[in-house]
Design an enzyme around this catalytic site. Structure first.
Site, short mmCIF file in Angstrom:
data_model
loop_
_atom_site.label_atom_id
_atom_site.label_comp_id
_atom_site.label_asym_id
_atom_site.label_seq_id
_atom_site.Cartn_x
_atom_site.Cartn_y
_atom_site.Cartn_z
N ASN A 109 0.84 -1.20 0.00
CA ASN A 109 0.00 0.00 0.00
C ASN A 109 0.87 1.23 0.00
OD1 ASN A 109 -0.50 1.92 2.52
ND2 ASN A 109 0.14 -0.10 3.33
N LEU A 127 -1.21 8.30 3.94
CA LEU A 127 -1.79 8.94 5.13
C LEU A 127 -3.04 9.77 4.85
CD1 LEU A 127 1.53 9.85 6.95
CD2 LEU A 127 -0.24 8.30 7.81
N CYS A 135 6.95 8.71 8.50
CA CYS A 135 6.59 9.77 7.55
C CYS A 135 7.87 10.48 7.10
CB CYS A 135 5.69 10.82 8.18
SG CYS A 135 4.43 10.15 9.25
C1 LIG Z 1 -3.82 -0.04 3.86
C2 LIG Z 1 -2.87 0.19 5.00
C3 LIG Z 1 -2.82 1.44 5.62
C4 LIG Z 1 -1.95 1.68 6.70
N1 LIG Z 1 -1.93 2.90 7.32
C5 LIG Z 1 -1.15 3.08 8.44
C6 LIG Z 1 -1.19 4.32 9.18
O1 LIG Z 1 -1.95 5.24 8.87
N2 LIG Z 1 -0.37 4.45 10.26
C7 LIG Z 1 0.46 3.44 10.66
O2 LIG Z 1 1.18 3.60 11.66
N3 LIG Z 1 0.51 2.26 9.99
C8 LIG Z 1 -0.28 2.06 8.91
N4 LIG Z 1 -0.25 0.85 8.25
C9 LIG Z 1 0.65 -0.23 8.75
C10 LIG Z 1 -0.10 -1.22 9.65
O3 LIG Z 1 -0.65 -0.59 10.79
C11 LIG Z 1 0.82 -2.38 10.07
O4 LIG Z 1 1.93 -1.85 10.79
C12 LIG Z 1 1.36 -3.18 8.88
O5 LIG Z 1 0.37 -3.32 7.87
C13 LIG Z 1 1.89 -4.56 9.27
O6 LIG Z 1 0.87 -5.37 9.82
P1 LIG Z 1 0.03 -6.46 8.95
O7 LIG Z 1 1.03 -7.29 8.21
O8 LIG Z 1 -0.78 -7.20 9.97
O9 LIG Z 1 -0.83 -5.66 8.00
C14 LIG Z 1 -1.11 0.61 7.16
C15 LIG Z 1 -1.17 -0.65 6.52
C16 LIG Z 1 -2.04 -0.87 5.48
C17 LIG Z 1 -2.09 -2.25 4.85
#
Ligand SMILES: Cc1cc2nc3c(=O)[nH]c(=O)nc-3n(C[C@H](O)[C@H](O)[C@H](O)COP(=O)(O)O)c2cc1C
Length: 310
Positions: free
Chosen positions: A71, A75, A133
């Site tokens: 992705n 933000l 960021c």
């Molecule tokens: C679509 C999407 C949007 C995300 N937006 C944020 C965000 O706004 N802030 C943040 O700290 N992490 C964001 N992340 C990261 C997730 O919180 C997480 O750290 C990461 O996806 C790893 O976990 P997972 O493998 O279970 O998805 C985002 C992840 C995805 C897939």
């Protein structure tokens, strides 16, 4: 009343279970609350919030990958004023527990401003600081890149809040242990490990990157072993709690991350594949604990609420 075997304590706040919806994959909870009672979850971290509203990056901004996804949302969020005026009051109607606020910023001042504004909200329990960021004052390098800049963000946020500060680390630096130690020294109350890995995919028909942003963050089950390794390494080098994140899909994954050193666990991409994923994991936990002779999840936690090794 029977004892809650799933409860864990995260920085002095009791969670009914260690399952936390990961930021960016659980929105502000409303879409999930239409499907099931989201009060069943430990808590969730809401969408990364900046000072101003952001529409995010150009599309396409998500792509599939074997074992996960990429992705480059960039933000997208309504901005801190709208979160305080609309999202948080609305959230009280369907989520009665303390929520985790995910704070983002492109400058030190922005982190301080957003953190201070969210600190004043009584349904916010913890501040989770996303340091992935780009720093506009430093040529676009992320704050998460160095121990110095990570610690700087942590100090500035600690100065404007009395709530627990959770620093969310990047897996892209190769310096996660050093950075974790610098954050602990700067006063971090806990760490979230991990955010997404930088990756890219190419469209075979055009030879061009699939994502408009060229690169994106890789998440999902494919990153689970790397997340476990980082949690293990960092938990042996610090004394504050860790929230394990990265590819969690099952109750067994939760137990594995807790053995590696996590006090609680976030579920991210799994929510996008199946909106009931977090609920299913919570429901599976007691049987999975019985299978391995685990009486309580708190017994797996390596760090006490006060931050000392047990
Ligand atoms: C679509 C999407 C949007 C995300 N937006 C944020 C965000 O706004 N802030 C943040 O700290 N992490 C964001 N992340 C990261 C997730 O919180 C997480 O750290 C990461 O996806 C790893 O976990 P997972 O493998 O279970 O998805 C985002 C992840 C995805 C897939």
């Amino acid at each position: 009343m029977s004892r809650n075997r799933l409860a864990v304590n995260l920085c002095g706040i009791e969670l009914d279970n260690p399952i936390i919806g990961a930021s960016g994959t659980f929105g502000f909870g409303a879409e999930f609350a239409r499907l099931w009672d989201i009060n069943k979850i430990g808590t969730f971290s809401f969408k990364g919030t900046t000072a101003q509203p952001r529409s995010g990056n150009a599309q396409p901004r998500v792509a599939e990958a074997p074992g996960g996804m990429l992705n480059a949302i960039g933000l997208a969020n309504p901005g801190v004023e709208a979160v305080i005026a609309h999202e948080l009051p609305q959230m009280r109607e369907y989520f009665t527990k303390p929520v985790m606020a995910n704070v983002a910023g492109f400058s030190i001042d922005e982190y301080a401003h957003v953190a201070q504004a969210l600190d004043a909200q009584d349904n916010v329990g913890w501040l989770e600081i996303n340091i992935s960021c780009p720093n506009v004052h430093d040529g676009g390098k992320t704050f998460a890149d160095s121990p110095q800049s990570s610690a700087h963000v942590c100090q500035v946020v600690k100065n404007v809040t009395t709530k627990p500060v959770i620093m969310k680390l990047s897996p892209n630096t190769g310096r996660e242990v050093e950075i974790a130690q610098a954050c602990q020294e700067a006063g971090a109350d806990a760490l979230s490990l991990i955010n997404t890995f930088v990756g890219m995919r190419v469209n075979l028909r055009t030879g061009e990157p699939i994502l408009a942003n060229r690169t994106g963050g890789v998440s999902g089950p494919g990153v689970f072993p790397m997340a476990v390794r980082m949690i293990w390494d960092v938990s042996h080098a610090i004394d504050i709690p860790i929230i394990g994140i990265g590819g969690v899909q099952s109750a067994a994954d939760v137990i594995e991350m807790m053995h590696a050193g996590a006090t609680a666990v976030q579920v991210g991409t799994a929510n996008l594949i199946d909106p009931y994923a977090s609920l299913d994991i919570i429901n599976q936990l007691p049987a999975e604990m019985d299978r391995y002779g685990i009486d309580t999840l708190e017994s797996l936690v390596k760090h006490t609420p006060e931050g000392q090794h047990a």
